[in-house]
Motif scaffolding. Sequence first.
Motif, PDB file in Angstrom:
ATOM      1  N   HIS A 137       0.853  -1.319  -0.056  1.00 24.06           N
ATOM      2  CA  HIS A 137      -0.065   0.084   0.040  1.00 24.06           C
ATOM      3  C   HIS A 137       0.976   1.169  -0.154  1.00 24.06           C
ATOM      4  O   HIS A 137       2.070   1.072   0.236  1.00 24.06           O
ATOM      5  CB  HIS A 137      -0.854  -0.060   1.232  1.00 24.06           C
ATOM      6  N   HIS A 182       4.918   0.272  -0.186  1.00 22.12           N
ATOM      7  CA  HIS A 182       5.661  -0.684   0.725  1.00 22.12           C
ATOM      8  C   HIS A 182       4.582  -1.758   1.125  1.00 22.12           C
ATOM      9  O   HIS A 182       3.633  -1.479   0.773  1.00 22.12           O
ATOM     10  CB  HIS A 182       6.226   0.346   1.764  1.00 22.12           C
ATOM     11  N   HIS A 205       3.047  -4.763   4.128  1.00 25.96           N
ATOM     12  CA  HIS A 205       2.987  -5.536   5.529  1.00 25.96           C
ATOM     13  C   HIS A 205       2.648  -6.843   5.470  1.00 25.96           C
ATOM     14  O   HIS A 205       1.771  -7.192   4.499  1.00 25.96           O
ATOM     15  CB  HIS A 205       2.026  -4.353   6.320  1.00 25.96           C
ATOM     16  N   GLU A 216      -0.792  -4.155  11.899  1.00 26.15           N
ATOM     17  CA  GLU A 216      -0.064  -3.871  10.544  1.00 26.15           C
ATOM     18  C   GLU A 216       1.465  -3.769  10.472  1.00 26.15           C
ATOM     19  O   GLU A 216       2.100  -4.195   9.729  1.00 26.15           O
ATOM     20  CB  GLU A 216      -0.492  -2.226  10.369  1.00 26.15           C
TER      21      GLU A 216
HETATM   22 ZN   LIG Z   1       2.262   0.986   5.860  1.00 23.24          ZN
END
Ligand SMILES: [Zn+2]
Length: 149
Positions: free
Chosen positions: A16, A41, A43, A125
């Motif tokens: 995202h 990037h 997660h 996250e």
């Molecule tokens: Zn992020």
Amino acid sequence: MSQATVTRRYRFCAAHRLHTDQLSVEDNRTIFGKCNNPNGHGHNYVVFVSVRGEIDPRSHQVVDVLKLDAVVERTVVRRFDHQDLNQDPEFASQTTTGENLVLLIWNLLVNEMPAGRLVKVGVIETRDNYFEYSGSAAQTRAEDGVRHG
Ligand SMILES: [Zn+2]
Ligand SMILES: Nc1nc2c(c(=O)[nH]1)N=C([C@H](O)[C@H](O)COP(=O)(O)OP(=O)(O)OP(=O)(O)O)CN2
């Protein structure tokens, strides 16, 4: 019969970028910092789904976790795993923050089960960011009304 809450853990990896077209390039950079990097990037998200109900007298279970897994896999994991969240239609007009993601996952799941069954969704996250949602106050009041009559 007694009630209990069962929480099940799910995982998906997604990319995202924290960015919104409602802000200028500068404001995006100022507000989202490194997370506004145009390259995005990723997660390894962890999702906790909590459901509540009566403990069945025959199975001694609140929920068949394999059936819950099937619902979460179909409506959440398959949708987001190894995807770019910013490309998801639900994020066309909102930012891919953990706050918006946990609300979206709640909304994807709440209609897949009887009213009052889904009690909380939690999203990890990063090692430092955790988000959770338990429905709107109005939803909670309505469900309390159903539960307690
Ligand atoms: Zn992020
Ligand atoms: N209120 C919010 N703040 C931030 C969110 C969010 O969803 N809501 N998200 C982010 C970014 O997604 C960022 O990638 C995660 O932020 P951060 O905690 O800084 O984690 P790192 O990227 O530094 O990851 P580590 O590997 O844990 O260092 C930022 N803020």
